[in-house]
Design an enzyme around this catalytic site. Structure first.
Site, PDB file in Angstrom:
ATOM      1  N   ASP A  38      80.573  18.165  64.104  1.00 43.59           N
ATOM      2  CA  ASP A  38      79.739  18.337  65.298  1.00 43.59           C
ATOM      3  C   ASP A  38      78.919  19.619  65.263  1.00 43.59           C
ATOM      4  OD1 ASP A  38      80.386  15.978  66.381  1.00 43.59           O
ATOM      5  OD2 ASP A  38      81.461  16.732  68.123  1.00 43.59           O
ATOM      6  N   ASP A  88      29.565  17.028  71.409  1.00 50.13           N
ATOM      7  CA  ASP A  88      30.583  16.316  70.645  1.00 50.13           C
ATOM      8  C   ASP A  88      31.631  15.694  71.560  1.00 50.13           C
ATOM      9  OD1 ASP A  88      30.688  15.674  68.081  1.00 50.13           O
ATOM     10  OD2 ASP A  88      31.932  17.354  67.436  1.00 50.13           O
ATOM     11  N   GLY A  96      33.693  11.991  66.273  1.00 49.06           N
ATOM     12  CA  GLY A  96      32.643  11.344  67.043  1.00 49.06           C
ATOM     13  C   GLY A  96      31.551  10.707  66.200  1.00 49.06           C
ATOM     14  N   MET A  97      30.932  11.455  65.336  1.00 50.88           N
ATOM     15  CA  MET A  97      29.805  10.940  64.584  1.00 50.88           C
ATOM     16  C   MET A  97      30.262   9.867  63.609  1.00 50.88           C
ATOM     17  SD  MET A  97      26.816  10.994  64.860  1.00 50.88           S
ATOM     18  CE  MET A  97      25.418  12.030  65.046  1.00 50.88           C
TER      19      MET A  97
END
Lengths: 470, 508
Positions: free
Chosen positions: B36, B294, B429-430
Site C-alpha cells: 500500500d 486568429d 485556424g488557417m
C-alpha cells in the site's frame, strides 16, 4: 519427487529482517495474466486503494479496455448490509454480457480477507448459476508480495486442469498443449509435422509459470532439440487450453516465485516436481535443461557449446559489468536467479534482499548460486528475507555498490545521491528466460552504467545539497 | 459493490499523505498491508523527487489480523522518531485499518509518551471521503492542532504584520502544476505589494503554523484543498479569506479586486485598478489573443470540459467568456461539491455533468463530437480513440503533466499558458480553413473511423467524393447526420442532393 539430493546450502548466510520494505501488491499479477490468458476476465474484489494502485502501476495499459475490473466494495458491503452473493452475481452477469469470457478469476484482497468474505464458497454456486468457471485466488498484501500473486492464481488454476480421462479425443489432448499452434507460428509446415520419433521416450512433462508467448516457443523448441516433448504449459494462451495433468506426470517451474503452485501440483495432482535452477541467463538455462534431461535419463547434446557461444556474444556487456558490485534490495523473488547469473558475469553481490525464500523450491537454484560463487572466486552473498528498506539504505550508503536493483520508490532518491540504480520491476516484464534473452537481462543491468558513464564527465553526479542520513 | 475500471480521485489516505509529505520534516506512517506504500512510487516518479518520500508503513500482516497490532504501531512510530527526528508523525489509516477498527488513537497517545516528536492520527474515514476531501481535512487538522497548542502555551501572536500580508493555502505535492502556481502567486503578491506570510503546506514546517494569524488575509486558490483551513482561521481569528481562483484574465482581476477590498477594509488604502489594466492589456497576452483575428476561427467551436471543480469551472469560464468558444458540456467528478460547480458554470455551458464514471463522460464526448476536449488524462485517451484533440487541465495526470519548464495555470502568466494550450488543441485556424477549401489531406478513400454504426445505406460515388472533401475530424459527424437524415426520409441511396439537403436540415 526428485528433490532427493538436498544440496548443501548451509554456507550461504540467511537473515530475516522486519519486513518493512517496498514492493508491488500481488494483485498486480492481473496485469500480465489477463494478457497471457486471452479469454479470461480478472475481477479484483477490493477497495479504492487496490483500484488506485492498479490504475497507476499499470499506466497506459488501463486505457486499452483491459479485461480486468474492480468490484469496488462500499461501506454497505463491509458492514454486510448487502449480500455478497447477490452483488457478485450482478457484477458477473454484467461481465458475462459485456465480455463473455471463458473464465472469471476472482482476486481476493486484504479487505475480503478481513471481512472474511467466503469467495471459495460463493464461487461454485455462482459458477453453476451463470455458467462460467470462476477461479478464486487470494492475492493479498497481508500474505504475499508482488509476483507471488501469480503463484496464487496458478495454484488455484491447477485444480482446473483436466486429466486424460476428462479429455475425450487425442486431438483435443494435443491441442490442449497449445504446442502445435505455437510451433506453427512463423515456421515451415514440415518443421512442425515432423514425425513423433523426433522425441525420445519419456514421461509427460508440463511446465508451469506465465511467460510471454515467444518465450514459450523458445523454451519448447530448446527442449525439443533434446528430444523432450512439452505436453503443455500452465497457464496456456487460453483458459480452455489448460494442459492435461495426470498422476505421475512430471512438472517443472520456469520462475522462482511459484512455490504454492509447485506444492499444489505435487500434493493435489500427484505430479513429480523436477527441482532445477531457473532458465534465467545462459548458465541457468543450461542447468534447467540438463536437470530435466537427467531426470528423464537423456544425455543432453550440444548444450555446453551453446552456452559458450552465448557467453561469447555477450562479451561487450560483460566488459562493462565485470568486477562491479550489485545490491538487490528485493521485491520480486527473481533475485536469487538474477544474482547467480550476474555473479557468473563477473559481478560481486554483497546482499540479496528477497521478500520470501522457499529453500525447498529454490534448492537447486541456491546450490547453483553457491557453486557459481566458488567457481568465480567471489564471496557468498548474504540473503536477507523480508528486508527492512531503511536498514538496507544505511548499508548501501556504507557499501557504495556500483548498482542497486530496487523499486521505483527508492530509485530517484538514490540516483540523486550518486548511486546507480535499475528498477527491479522491469525484470518482471522483460523477456529474461532462455539462451537468447540473456542479452536482454544485461541490456537492463548495464543501462544505468552506460547512461551514467556517458554523463560522468559532467561532474554532477550528486544532486542533493546536504548529505541526508536516509 | 460497484464495477469500476477507473477512478478520478484516489482513496482517502493519498490525500493525507499528500499533505504530510508537502510539509518539511513531517513523516507519515501508514497502518497498511504490504504494497500500500504505492504513494512513494508516485511521488518519486511523477514529481521526480530527489529525496526519499517521508512515508513508511506499519505493515498489517496475518499476525496483526490475528492478534491486533499490539506494540507494532507504537514501536514503528518511536523508531521513526529516533531515525529521522521529524517534527510530527501523522499516523495514517487506510481502508484496511478502517475495517480492523483498532484503537489507533490509543497508539498515538502511547507513542507520544516515548517519542520526541508530535504524533497525530489523521481523522479520515476511507469509506466516507476521497483523496481531495481527506487532504482538505488533514491540513485543517494539523493547523488546528498547532494553533491550539500555541494558544495554550501563550506563544501565539495574532498581531497583524505591519505591511499587508497573505497566507497562500492549499499548495501540495502531486497537485496539478501546483509548484508553478506557487511561484506565480508569490510573484503576483509581490507585484501587489503584499508580503507572503506563509505558503501552506508546501515546504512549510509545523513550527511556521503559529505565524498564520499574523497575515491580513488568506488566499485559497484551489477549491479542493484549503477551504476547511481557511474556514477555521476565519472562525477562530476572524481572518478574511479569498476563494476566487485567479485562473484566466477575468477571474484573476476579480481575485485582485477582492484582495483590494479586504485590504482597504483593514486600512491599507490600495488601488489595483491601474495594475489590472496594465497587466490585462499589455503584460499578459491573453486579452490580446482573444481579440486577434486568429482567435476568430475558434468562435463557436464546440468544446467539452471535465476535471476537478477548480480547473473545470475556471476553464469553462475562460473558454466561453474570454475566447468565445461554445462549451457544450462542463463536468466535474467532485460530486460532493456539485452545488458550487453548478452555480459557477451554469451560465457558461449548455449542459452540466456531475459523475465519477469515466464511461459516462466518454459516451457524452462521443455523442457531442466536440472540436476539442479539456479534461484529465482519461479524457485525453477518449480523445485519442475518437480522434479529437485534448488539453489536460486537471488530475489525474501522468508524468508529462509535471513539466520541468515553467507552466503555471494561475495568474497572468498562467493565462498565457492556457491560451497556448487551448490554441494548440484546436486544429490551427488557417490549416483548418485550407483543409476545407481543398477537401482535406486525404482524397483517396473514405476513412470510416466513426462511432456511428454500420448501415446498409448506399452512398453514390459523387456523394462519397463530396464526403471526402469534408475535413477528417468532422467527416464522421457529417456522415452520420446525413445517414440519419436519409433514414428519416427513407432514402436508400445517398447522393449529393441528399447530402446537401441533410446539411441544410441541421443548419451546419
Amino acid at each position: 519427487m526428485t528433490l532427493a539430493q538436498q544440496p548443501q546450502t548451509q554456507n550461504l548466510e540467511f537473515d530475516c529482517d522486519s519486513g518493512n520494505y517496498h514492493t508491488f501488491c500481488p494483485i498486480s499479477c492481473v496485469a500480465w495474466l489477463y494478457q497471457k490468458i486471452e479469454d479470461s476476465f480478472f475481477l479484483v474484489i477490493g477497495t479504492k486503494t487496490c483500484g488506485y494502485f492498479l490504475q497507476n502501476a499499470m499506466g497506459v495499459m488501463i486505457f486499452a479496455e483491459p479485461r480486468y475490473a474492480m468490484a469496488e466494495l462500499e461501506e454497505a458491503d463491509i458492514s454486510a448490509q448487502l449480500s455478497d452473493y447477490a452483488e457478485l452475481k450482478r457484477l458477473c452477469e454484467q461481465i458475462k454480457r459485456d465480455r463473455n469470457p471463458s473464465v472469471i478469476v476472482f482476486i481476493g484482497t486484504c479487505t475480503t480477507e478481513i471481512i472474511k468474505m467466503d469467495l471459495e464458497g460463493l464461487a461454485p454456486k455462482l459458477e453453476a448459476e451463470i455458467g462460467i468457471p470462476i477461479v478464486v485466488a487470494r492475492a493479498n498484501g497481508l500474505d504475499y508480495a508482488f509476483t507471488q500473486g501469480e503463484d496464487t492464481v496458478l495454484a488455484a488454476m491447477l485444480q482446473r486442469c483436466p486429466t486424460s480421462e476428462d479429455v475425450a479425443s487425442e486431438t483435443e489432448k494435443e491441442e490442449r498443449g497449445g504446442i502445435q499452434k505455437l510451433l506453427n507460428f512463423g515456421r515451415k509446415k514440415d518443421d512442425v509435422s515432423s514425425p513423433v520419433s523426433d522425441y525420445k521416450e519419456h514421461p509427460n512433462l508440463v511446465i508451469f509459470g506465465s511467460v510471454p508467448d515467444p518465450i514459450v516457443t523458445q523454451m519448447t523448441l530448446e527442449l525439443k532439440k533434446q528430444g523432450i516433448k512439452v505436453n503443455g504449459w500452465l497457464p496456456a494462451k487460453r483458459y480452455t487450453e489448460l494442459p492435461v495433468l495426470d498422476e505421475g506426470d512430471y512438472v517443472v517451474g520456469i520462475n522462482p516465485f511459484l512455490s504454492r503452485t509447485a506444492t499444489g501440483l505435487m500434493r493435489r495432482r500427484k505430479c513429480k516436481l523436477i527441482g532445477a535452477p531457473f532458465p534465467i541467463g545462459p548458465d541457468g538455462t543450461r542447468a534447467w535443461i540438463e536437470k530435466i534431461c537427467s531426470v528423464f535419463g537423456i544425455e543432453p547434446e550440444g548444450l555446453e557449446e551453446r552456452e559458450a557461444k552465448i557467453w561469447e556474444s555477450l562479451e561487450d556487456y560483460l566488459a562493462i559489468v565485470r568486477g562491479k558490485s550489485v545490491y538487490f534490495m528485493g521485491d520480486n523473488l527473481l533475485e536469487i536467479s538474477l544474482a547467480r547469473f550476474l555473479v557468473r558475469c563477473g559481478m560481486t553481490v554483497p546482499e540479496i534482499g528477497i521478500p520470501y525464500m522457499d529453500k525447498r523450491y529454490q534448492a537447486a537454484e541456491l546450490a547453483l548460486l553457491e557453486k557459481t560463487c566458488r567457481d568465480m572466486g567471489t564471496p557468498l552473498p548474504k540473503i536477507t528475507e523480508k528486508p527492512d528498506n531503511y536498514n538496507q539504505l544505511q548499508r548501501i550508503q556504507e557499501l557504495k555498490p556500483d548498482l542497486v536493483i530496487t523499486g521505483m520508490a527508492h530509485a530517484n532518491p538514490l540516483e540523486a545521491r550518486g548511486i546507480n540504480t535499475k528498477w527491479s520491476v522491469e525484470f518482471t516484464f522483460a523477456q529474461i528466460h532462455g539462451f537468447a534473452n540473456a542479452r536482454d537481462i544485461l541490456e537492463l543491468v548495464t543501462r544505468p552504467l552506460r547512461r551514467n558513464s556517458s554523463l560522468h564527465d559532467l561532474g554532477w553526479d550528486k544532486l542533493v545539497k546536504e548529505e541526508v542520513s536516509v | 459493490m460497484k464495477l469500476a475500471y477507473w477512478m478520478y480521485a484516489g482513496p482517502a489516505h493519498i490525500g493525507t499523505l499528500r499533505i504530510a509529505s508537502s510539509f518539511k520534516n513531517v513523516h507519515a506512517i501508514m497502518h497498511a498491508p504490504l504494497g500500500d506504500d504505492y504513494f512513494n512510487v508516485m511521488r518519486s516518479m511523477l514529481e521526480r523527487e530527489r529525496d526519499f518520500t517521508p512515508v513508511t508503513a506499519s505493515i498489517v500482516d496475518r499476525n496483526v489480523l490475528a492478534q491486533g497490532s499490539q506494540e507494532k504501531v507504537v514501536d514503528n512510530i518511536v523508531r521513526k522518531d529516533h531515525e529521522e527526528h521529524p517534527d510530527l508523525i501523522v499516523l495514517t489509516p487506510t481502508c484496511t485499518s478502517s475495517i480492523l477498527q483498532e484503537d489507533l488513537q490509543n497508539f498515538v497517545q502511547r507513542a507520544s509518551l516515548d517519542a520526541q516528536c508530535d504524533v497525530l492520527l489523521a481523522d479520515v474515514n476511507h469509506y466516507r471521503v476521497n483523496e481531495l476531501q481527506a487532504a482538505d481535512r488533514t491540513l485543517q487538522q494539523i493547523v488546528q492542532f498547532y494553533l491550539e497548542r500555541a494558544q495554550k502555551k501563550g506563544n501565539l501572536s495574532t498581531e497583524k504584520t505591519a505591511r499587508p500580508s497573505v497566507n497562500i493555502i492549499g499548495i501540495t505535492t502531486l497537485g496539478f502544476h501546483n509548484n508553478h502556481d506557487r511561484t506565480e502567486l508569490i510573484k503576483l503578491m509581490g507585484d501587489l505589494g503584499i508580503d507572503v506570510n506563509l505558503v501552506l503546506p508546501d515546504q512549510a514546517t509545523v513550527d511556521d503554523i503559529k505565524k498564520l494569524p499574523q497575515a491580513w488575509f488568506n488566499l485559497v486558490p484551489y477549491r479542493e484543498v484549503g477551504p476547511s483551513t481557511a474556514a477555521y482561521l476565519k472562525e477562530t481569528f476572524d481572518q478574511p479569506c479569498i476563494d476566487v481562483t485567479p485562473m484566466g484574465v477575468v477571474e484573476t482581476a476579480r481575485c485582485i479586486r477582492a484582495i483590494q477590498k479586504i485590504l482597504n477594509a483593514q486600512g491599507a488604502a490600495v488601488d489595483y485598478e491601474a495594475f489590472i489594466d496594465e497587466q490585462t492589456r499589455f503584460v499578459s497576452n491573453a486579452a490580446w489573443f482573444s481579440r486577434s483575428i486568429d482567435c476568430q476561427n475558434l468562435t463557436g467551436k464546440k468544446a467539452v470540459v471535465f476535471g476537478d471543480s477548480t480547473h473545470a469551472a475556471a476553464m469553462t469560464k475562460i473558454l466561453a467568456r474570454e475566447m468565445g468558444i461554445h462549451v457544450v458540456l462542463a463536468g466535474t467528478y467532485c460530486k460532493y461539491d456539485e452545488a458550487w460547480f453548478r452555480d459557477q458554470v451554469s451560465e457558461y455551458c449548455d449542459e452540466i455533468l456531475i459523475s465519477e464514471d469515466n464511461g459516462a463522460i466518454a459516451d457524452k464526448i462521443a455523442t457531442i463530437e466536440p472540436a476539442a476536449i479539456f479534461g484529465t488524462q482519461m479524457e485525453r485517451h477518449v480523445g485519442k480513440r475518437l480522434d479529437i484533440p485534448c488539453g489536460v487541465i486537471a488530475v489525474p495526470i501522468h508524468i508529462q503533466n509535471f513539466p520541468v519548464g515553467y507552466r503555471p495555470f494561475l495568474g497572468y502568466e498562467g493565462s498565457n499558458q492556457i491560451v497556448d494550450l487551448v490554441y494548440n488543441s484546436f486544429t490551427l485556424g488557417m490549416e483548418d480553413h485550407l483543409l476545407e477549401i481543398f477537401g482535406g489531406h486525404d482524397t483517396k478513400e473514405v476513412i470510416t473511423k466513426t462511432v456511428s454504426a454500420d448501415s446498409e445505406l448506399v452512398w453514390s460515388k459523387e456523394a462519397l467524393v463530396e464526403l471526402n472533401r469534408v475535413p477528417g475530424f468532422v467527416r464522421g459527424k457529417v456522415k452520420r447526420n446525413t445517414e440519419k437524415f436519409a433514414r428519416d426520409r427513407n432514402c436508400s441511396e445517398i447522393d449529393v442532393e441528399v447530402m446537401y439537403a441533410a446539411k441544410e436540415a441541421v443548419g451546419a
